[in-house]
Design a protein around this motif. Structure first.
Motif, PDB file in Angstrom:
ATOM      1  N   GLU A   6       0.833  -1.207   0.000  1.00  0.00           N
ATOM      2  CA  GLU A   6       0.000   0.000   0.000  1.00  0.00           C
ATOM      3  C   GLU A   6       0.868   1.258   0.000  1.00  0.00           C
ATOM      4  OE1 GLU A   6      -2.104  -3.464   1.577  1.00  0.00           O
ATOM      5  OE2 GLU A   6      -0.237  -2.465   2.207  1.00  0.00           O
ATOM      6  N   GLY A   7       1.925   1.219   0.822  1.00  0.00           N
ATOM      7  CA  GLY A   7       2.824   2.368   0.878  1.00  0.00           C
ATOM      8  C   GLY A   7       3.549   2.591  -0.430  1.00  0.00           C
ATOM      9  N   GLN A   8       4.017   1.509  -1.030  1.00  0.00           N
ATOM     10  CA  GLN A   8       4.730   1.629  -2.304  1.00  0.00           C
ATOM     11  C   GLN A   8       3.796   2.067  -3.435  1.00  0.00           C
ATOM     12  OE1 GLN A   8       8.696  -1.046  -2.010  1.00  0.00           O
ATOM     13  NE2 GLN A   8       6.917  -2.118  -2.836  1.00  0.00           N
TER      14      GLN A   8
ATOM     15  N   GLU B 159      -3.494   0.349 -12.646  1.00  0.00           N
ATOM     16  CA  GLU B 159      -3.504  -1.112 -12.463  1.00  0.00           C
ATOM     17  C   GLU B 159      -2.087  -1.677 -12.539  1.00  0.00           C
ATOM     18  OE1 GLU B 159      -5.567  -5.107 -14.468  1.00  0.00           O
ATOM     19  OE2 GLU B 159      -6.045  -3.092 -15.232  1.00  0.00           O
ATOM     20  N   ILE B 160      -1.300  -1.157 -13.469  1.00  0.00           N
ATOM     21  CA  ILE B 160       0.078  -1.637 -13.614  1.00  0.00           C
ATOM     22  C   ILE B 160       0.914  -1.265 -12.388  1.00  0.00           C
ATOM     23  CG2 ILE B 160       2.196  -1.373 -14.961  1.00  0.00           C
ATOM     24  CD1 ILE B 160       0.322  -0.903 -17.407  1.00  0.00           C
TER      25      ILE B 160
ATOM     26  N   VAL C  63       3.180  -3.457  -9.705  1.00  0.00           N
ATOM     27  CA  VAL C  63       4.582  -3.183  -9.381  1.00  0.00           C
ATOM     28  C   VAL C  63       4.777  -3.001  -7.880  1.00  0.00           C
ATOM     29  CG1 VAL C  63       6.491  -1.547  -9.720  1.00  0.00           C
ATOM     30  CG2 VAL C  63       5.017  -2.166 -11.650  1.00  0.00           C
ATOM     31  N   ALA C  64       3.799  -2.383  -7.216  1.00  0.00           N
ATOM     32  CA  ALA C  64       3.896  -2.135  -5.775  1.00  0.00           C
ATOM     33  C   ALA C  64       4.009  -3.423  -4.983  1.00  0.00           C
ATOM     34  CB  ALA C  64       2.683  -1.331  -5.308  1.00  0.00           C
TER      35      ALA C  64
ATOM     36  N   ASP D  58      10.773  -6.803  -6.599  1.00  0.00           N
ATOM     37  CA  ASP D  58      11.754  -6.043  -7.373  1.00  0.00           C
ATOM     38  C   ASP D  58      11.245  -4.656  -7.753  1.00  0.00           C
ATOM     39  OD1 ASP D  58      13.639  -8.125  -7.379  1.00  0.00           O
ATOM     40  OD2 ASP D  58      12.665  -9.091  -9.088  1.00  0.00           O
ATOM     41  N   CYS D  59      10.327  -4.116  -6.985  1.00  0.00           N
ATOM     42  CA  CYS D  59       9.748  -2.802  -7.277  1.00  0.00           C
ATOM     43  C   CYS D  59      10.828  -1.741  -7.453  1.00  0.00           C
ATOM     44  CB  CYS D  59       8.790  -2.406  -6.153  1.00  0.00           C
ATOM     45  SG  CYS D  59       8.140  -0.717  -6.277  1.00  0.00           S
ATOM     46  N   GLY D  60      11.785  -1.690  -6.542  1.00  0.00           N
ATOM     47  CA  GLY D  60      12.842  -0.684  -6.613  1.00  0.00           C
ATOM     48  C   GLY D  60      13.682  -0.808  -7.868  1.00  0.00           C
ATOM     49  N   SER D  61      13.935  -2.043  -8.293  1.00  0.00           N
ATOM     50  CA  SER D  61      14.711  -2.267  -9.504  1.00  0.00           C
ATOM     51  C   SER D  61      13.960  -1.774 -10.739  1.00  0.00           C
ATOM     52  CB  SER D  61      15.025  -3.755  -9.649  1.00  0.00           C
ATOM     53  OG  SER D  61      15.715  -4.021 -10.848  1.00  0.00           O
TER      54      SER D  61
END
Length: 335
Positions: free
Chosen positions: A240-242, A272-273, A277-278, A282-285
């Motif tokens: 949720e935060g990301q 939606e995308i 990702v969140a 590997d979100c940061g990458s």
């Protein structure tokens, strides 16, 4: 955004600016000749400036009258063509380099106010916006409204993007290294032509300046617990935060992330995308790759344009100085 600098003479900067047509919306100095960097010979380095102007054609018309020798062979094309080269190619900046001024050598880039605001808000190229992630010396600012808000928004975006690439708990130095490195991610000049320790050289000599630049944003940001006395931060890394952070990113970066993760044949919306990702470990990458794709494109096209705007002789001289700095960096690390 104004912070103390190595060259503290306001008179010196006024003399430099007085050499140019005066209708700036923003003028700032940046780089190792203004803010100390580890290993840099600050008294010898070229001074770097960026001038934002509302009407590039008028500005170049006046500057060609006052400073015709600053331009390469492109001066023969006239101000309209110079302005077109500035706005239509590369990152929207026209640089004149190796210009003598006040017993120093300077480089100055001209960008339209509209293009600057676009880059600050949406990270279209991250070319000038990335320079403004780091401490600069603001010399003149004549648009206190929209431009000021865009400058602050750019800093907030740098913080949010960095949060996504950092762990749950990290130090101030970790954050500032991440922020300072955003505009170098994907830059081909970091492979050849720049000191590989450039980011750490910038941050470690200027921690105080970075704190002043980002303190209010970090204090007010609901996504982070900031403990300035300990020099530590904790950020919300839940899906949720990301997702909240991803939704706050500049538009161009969101679009690049979408291109990276969306499979052919699907037509999902950005929200939606980003929700997908969140939840990705590997979100940061993915965010890092998105930033690198923006920087790579603008650094290549702007550098190619720079050969024409500087001219062959100045290009060779400027490139040689960059290679010398890279060589000094290698020698420092080897000793």
């Amino acid at each position: 955004m104004t912070v103390p600098a190595l060259q503290n003479s306001a008179v010196f900067y006024r003399r430099v600016l007085s050499r140019f047509p005066q209708d700036f919306s923003l003028a700032f100095a940046y780089g190792s000749a203004v803010f100390r960097q580890t290993g840099a010979q600050t008294e010898k380095n070229m001074l770097d400036f960026v001038f934002a102007v509302d009407d590039p054609v008028t500005w170049h018309t006046m500057n060609l009258i006052e400073n015709r020798k600053h331009y390469s062979f492109l001066r023969y094309l006239g101000p309209k063509h110079i302005s077109s080269i500035q706005t239509d190619y590369g990152a929207g900046v026209y640089f004149n380099t190796l210009v003598p001024a006040e017993d120093r050598v300077i480089k100055y880039g001209v960008i339209s106010t509209d293009a600057l605001i676009e880059d600050l808000l949406h990270w279209k190229t991250l070319y000038v916006a990335g320079r403004l992630h780091k401490p600069v010396r603001i010399l003149l600012q004549n648009d206190p409204g929209k431009l000021r808000d865009a400058l602050v928004g750019n800093l907030k975006s740098a913080v949010i993007a960095s949060f996504l690439m950092l762990p749950e708990s990290f130090s101030e130095e970790d954050l500032f290294l991440q922020i300072a490195g955003l505009s170098y991610s994907g830059d081909f000049r970091m492979v050849i032509g720049e000191d590989k320790s450039k980011v750490s050289n910038i941050v470690r000599e200027n921690m105080t300046h970075f704190r002043k630049l980002y303190n209010n944003i970090l204090q007010e940001c609901p996504q982070v617990v900031y403990k300035p006395h300990q020099g530590r931060l904790e950020v919300d890394k839940s899906p949720e935060g990301q997702f909240t952070q991803l939704m706050a990113l500049p538009r161009t970066l969101q679009q690049q992330i979408t291109r990276l993760v969306e499979r052919p044949g699907k037509n999902r919306d950005v929200e939606e995308i980003l929700l997908q990702v969140a939840q990705d470990p590997d979100c940061g990458s993915v965010v890092q790759q998105g930033i690198a794709s923006i920087v790579k494109a603008s650094s290549i096209t702007q550098s190619a344009k720079g050969i024409a705007t500087a001219g062959l002789v100045k290009t060779v001289s400027y490139s040689a100085k960059k290679l010398q700095k890279m060589w000094r960096g290698w020698r420092r690390r080897a000793t």
